[in-house]
Design a protein around this motif. Structure first.
Motif, PDB file in Angstrom:
ATOM      1  N   ARG A 159       0.808  -1.227   0.000  1.00  0.00           N
ATOM      2  CA  ARG A 159       0.000   0.000   0.000  1.00  0.00           C
ATOM      3  C   ARG A 159       0.837   1.272   0.000  1.00  0.00           C
ATOM      4  O   ARG A 159       0.383   2.307  -0.480  1.00  0.00           O
ATOM      5  N   LYS A 160       2.028   1.232   0.579  1.00  0.00           N
ATOM      6  CA  LYS A 160       2.825   2.447   0.704  1.00  0.00           C
ATOM      7  C   LYS A 160       4.162   2.353  -0.022  1.00  0.00           C
ATOM      8  O   LYS A 160       5.146   2.957   0.399  1.00  0.00           O
ATOM      9  N   SER A 330       8.689  -9.121   7.783  1.00  0.00           N
ATOM     10  CA  SER A 330       8.727  -8.549   9.130  1.00  0.00           C
ATOM     11  C   SER A 330      10.058  -8.861   9.799  1.00  0.00           C
ATOM     12  O   SER A 330      10.533 -10.002   9.753  1.00  0.00           O
ATOM     13  N   GLY A 331      10.631  -7.865  10.423  1.00  0.00           N
ATOM     14  CA  GLY A 331      11.969  -7.976  10.992  1.00  0.00           C
ATOM     15  C   GLY A 331      13.018  -7.349  10.110  1.00  0.00           C
ATOM     16  O   GLY A 331      14.129  -7.057  10.562  1.00  0.00           O
ATOM     17  N   GLY A 332      12.669  -7.105   8.841  1.00  0.00           N
ATOM     18  CA  GLY A 332      13.603  -6.492   7.908  1.00  0.00           C
ATOM     19  C   GLY A 332      13.873  -5.036   8.254  1.00  0.00           C
ATOM     20  O   GLY A 332      12.973  -4.314   8.703  1.00  0.00           O
ATOM     21  N   ILE A 333      15.089  -4.612   8.062  1.00  0.00           N
ATOM     22  CA  ILE A 333      15.491  -3.229   8.321  1.00  0.00           C
ATOM     23  C   ILE A 333      15.659  -2.467   7.016  1.00  0.00           C
ATOM     24  O   ILE A 333      15.116  -1.372   6.838  1.00  0.00           O
ATOM     25  N   GLY A 334      16.404  -3.041   6.090  1.00  0.00           N
ATOM     26  CA  GLY A 334      16.612  -2.399   4.798  1.00  0.00           C
ATOM     27  C   GLY A 334      17.583  -3.181   3.946  1.00  0.00           C
ATOM     28  O   GLY A 334      18.238  -4.120   4.421  1.00  0.00           O
ATOM     29  N   ALA A 350      12.815  -0.265   5.116  1.00  0.00           N
ATOM     30  CA  ALA A 350      11.487  -0.716   5.513  1.00  0.00           C
ATOM     31  C   ALA A 350      10.755   0.363   6.306  1.00  0.00           C
ATOM     32  O   ALA A 350      11.347   1.035   7.155  1.00  0.00           O
ATOM     33  N   ILE A 351       9.470   0.522   6.034  1.00  0.00           N
ATOM     34  CA  ILE A 351       8.605   1.455   6.755  1.00  0.00           C
ATOM     35  C   ILE A 351       7.610   0.628   7.569  1.00  0.00           C
ATOM     36  O   ILE A 351       6.845  -0.154   6.999  1.00  0.00           O
ATOM     37  N   TYR A 352       7.624   0.771   8.887  1.00  0.00           N
ATOM     38  CA  TYR A 352       6.729  -0.004   9.754  1.00  0.00           C
ATOM     39  C   TYR A 352       5.515   0.830  10.158  1.00  0.00           C
ATOM     40  O   TYR A 352       5.610   2.046  10.365  1.00  0.00           O
ATOM     41  N   GLY A 353       4.387   0.149  10.295  1.00  0.00           N
ATOM     42  CA  GLY A 353       3.175   0.810  10.744  1.00  0.00           C
ATOM     43  C   GLY A 353       3.240   1.139  12.224  1.00  0.00           C
ATOM     44  O   GLY A 353       4.016   0.542  12.978  1.00  0.00           O
ATOM     45  N   GLU A 354       2.385   2.075  12.624  1.00  0.00           N
ATOM     46  CA  GLU A 354       2.375   2.519  14.013  1.00  0.00           C
ATOM     47  C   GLU A 354       0.988   2.474  14.633  1.00  0.00           C
ATOM     48  O   GLU A 354       0.819   2.857  15.788  1.00  0.00           O
ATOM     49  N   GLY A 355      -0.004   2.023  13.886  1.00  0.00           N
ATOM     50  CA  GLY A 355      -1.369   2.034  14.409  1.00  0.00           C
ATOM     51  C   GLY A 355      -2.102   0.738  14.149  1.00  0.00           C
ATOM     52  O   GLY A 355      -1.499  -0.335  14.077  1.00  0.00           O
ATOM     53  N   ASN A 356      -3.417   0.845  13.973  1.00  0.00           N
ATOM     54  CA  ASN A 356      -4.259  -0.331  13.768  1.00  0.00           C
ATOM     55  C   ASN A 356      -5.007  -0.307  12.441  1.00  0.00           C
ATOM     56  O   ASN A 356      -5.564  -1.319  12.027  1.00  0.00           O
ATOM     57  N   VAL A 366       4.750  -1.827   6.151  1.00  0.00           N
ATOM     58  CA  VAL A 366       3.629  -1.305   5.365  1.00  0.00           C
ATOM     59  C   VAL A 366       4.108  -0.536   4.133  1.00  0.00           C
ATOM     60  O   VAL A 366       3.290  -0.047   3.341  1.00  0.00           O
ATOM     61  N   GLY A 367       5.423  -0.431   3.957  1.00  0.00           N
ATOM     62  CA  GLY A 367       5.955   0.252   2.787  1.00  0.00           C
ATOM     63  C   GLY A 367       7.460   0.100   2.714  1.00  0.00           C
ATOM     64  O   GLY A 367       8.113  -0.270   3.701  1.00  0.00           O
ATOM     65  N   MET A 368       8.015   0.362   1.532  1.00  0.00           N
ATOM     66  CA  MET A 368       9.457   0.376   1.319  1.00  0.00           C
ATOM     67  C   MET A 368       9.817   1.670   0.600  1.00  0.00           C
ATOM     68  O   MET A 368       9.119   2.087  -0.326  1.00  0.00           O
ATOM     69  N   THR A 369      10.903   2.302   1.029  1.00  0.00           N
ATOM     70  CA  THR A 369      11.353   3.487   0.302  1.00  0.00           C
ATOM     71  C   THR A 369      11.902   3.052  -1.052  1.00  0.00           C
ATOM     72  O   THR A 369      12.389   1.931  -1.213  1.00  0.00           O
TER      73      THR A 369
END
Length: 465
Positions: A159-160, A330-334, A350-356, A366-369
């Motif tokens: 999505r992102k 999940s667990g990936g940094i970059g 890696a871009i991690y989510g912060e909500g629900n 939830v996304g990758m640069t």
């Protein structure tokens, strides 16, 4: 009220035959309008866009769907793809949270099918081992047997993560000169989704830990290799992850919604090729691009808490990098792709989510640069040895993770020309043209009926022909 009066007058002024003709004309025009509305093709500055839905995917708590949909809906003709975006939605079209349905991956692959044969009726992995189907994958670098031949594909980050191909570049498909004689171009969609509602260990289910799926053989009945703890072989289609005791089964239907944007092909478009690198590639040791796709991350026993993997690959052409992005679990940094001299070709974080909410789920990627180098600024030489590096957190172990990297490259033989010249088509939706035509038809019918009425009232009769 005015509409009712108009209809009454309209019906009263026309003969029965005229009303019948106009009625049939109206039905035909409305059918055309409905078809074009349903197609949902939009046009903006020459760029076309269309939204598609996969077939229905039925899930219940803990279930897995790993479906292969052949002859998926896709734009036709000789075109340049500008983006391909996807997400999981429910029956109302609402985005589904990764905390309920985890999107392990989706891929879209191209193939050629012999004309005149029946479409595959099953939704399993055909394998393309038949002469009736020829894979038409990306440009490499992994060998075709590795299963990394897709044109497009992401996972939970879909999505992102931007997939837009900048001007004047495009991914060329549908070129009639490239399609083998007697075949036609087709597309395959593979969707791997895991329902994690009510499971005992959501992260364990998404990592496909074999102990949670209670399986000891793969989907073909072959036993696992010793010490295989989890991965794709354990969460194949229709397997079941462990759920909490006493849970009442609740089924739900979801869909893969994917949006494709494209432009008609023209000579001013510079074609780009898709290359996929895998951190498990064995080329540096064997000279063969044998990509294993998955690997495990062991929990760290030191204070470093980061697992770093590297692989090397010889690049087959010379060209300019147009776009780059990594795929991690999940667990990936970059991840980063380096040139032979150590320069950074592209780094993707890696871009991690912060909500629900869907698209911002905490604990999930939830996304990758992405990388969009200035045209001509990042070059790769023919035969240059590239290094792929993937970093994962090792604060705890992770099973069945991936370290893939996608880049788009324009061959050096192509030169930057003038900006893409797009044919400016009318921006007025086809639906409104249909309504306008319908209105003109009604107006014409009223005029004809009125004139006939006047003629009959004045004693005049039409001349038979």
């Amino acid at each position: 009220m005015e509409q009712k009066v108009f209809i009454k007058y309209f019906s009263g002024t026309m003969s029965r035959g005229t009303r019948g003709i106009v009625f049939l004309l109206a039905i035909a025009l409305l059918a055309i309008c409905a078809q074009n509305t349903q197609a949902r093709v939009t046009l903006e500055n020459g760029v076309k866009s269309k939204v598609y839905l996969s077939p229905k995917i039925a899930l219940h708590q803990g279930s897995v769907a790993n479906k292969y949909y052949y002859d998926m809906e896709f734009p036709k003709g000789h075109i340049a793809i500008k983006s391909f975006n996807a997400e999981v939605v429910d029956e109302e079209g609402n985005p589904v949270s990764l905390k309920e349905t985890y999107l392990h991956h989706w891929v879209a692959a191209r193939y050629y099918q012999r004309k005149g044969i029946k479409e595959p009726k099953h939704y399993g992995n055909l394998g393309f081992q038949q002469s009736d189907h020829i894979p038409a994958g990306n440009a490499g670098v992994c060998n075709s047997a590795s299963g990394l031949s897709q044109f497009f594909g992401l996972g939970s980050e879909t999505r992102k993560t931007s997939t837009h191909v900048p001007d004047p570049y495009g991914i060329e498909v549908g070129n009639p000169l490239e399609i083998p004689s007697g075949y036609e171009e087709k597309w395959l969609l593979n969707v791997h989704a895991i329902d994690t509602r009510g499971v005992v260990d959501a992260m364990g289910c998404t990592e496909c830990r074999c102990s949670l799926y209670n399986v000891t053989v793969d989907e073909y009945g072959q036993p696992f290799k010793p010490n295989y703890a989890g991965g794709l072989y354990c969460c194949y289609d229709e397997t079941q992850c462990k759920v909490k005791n006493g849970l009442e089964s609740v089924k739900r239907n979801v869909y893969m919604k994917y949006t494709v944007t494209w432009v008609d092909w023209s000579e001013s478009i510079i074609p780009v090729k898709i290359y996929i690198f895998d951190v498990t590639d064995s080329w540096q040791y064997t000279g063969i691009h044998d990509c294993l796709i998955e690997f495990d991350v062991e929990q760290s026993t030191t204070n470093e808490c980061m697992d770093t993997r590297r692989s090397k690959s010889s690049f087959p052409i010379a060209g300019d990098v147009v776009y780059g992005v990594a795929h991690l679990h999940s667990g990936g940094i970059g991840s980063a792709l380096y040139g032979e001299d150590g320069r950074v070709i592209c780094s993707s974080r890696a871009i991690y989510g912060e909500g629900n909410e869907a698209g911002d789920e905490s604990g999930y990627i939830v996304g990758m640069t992405t990388c969009y180098p200035k045209p001509g600024s990042i070059k790769i030489a023919n035969g240059e040895v590239l290094t792929l590096e993937s970093n994962y957190s090792s604060q705890k172990s992770h099973i069945g993770v991936m370290g893939l990297f996608y880049i788009l490259v324009a061959e050096s033989s192509t030169t930057l020309g003038s900006p893409v010249q797009i044919h400016q088509e009318s921006k007025v939706p086809i639906f409104f043209w249909g309504v306008a035509a319908f209105g003109l038809a009604i107006f014409a019918a009223i005029v004809v009926a009125y004139r006939r009425r006047r003629q009959n009232g004045d004693g005049y009769h039409s001349i038979a022909t």
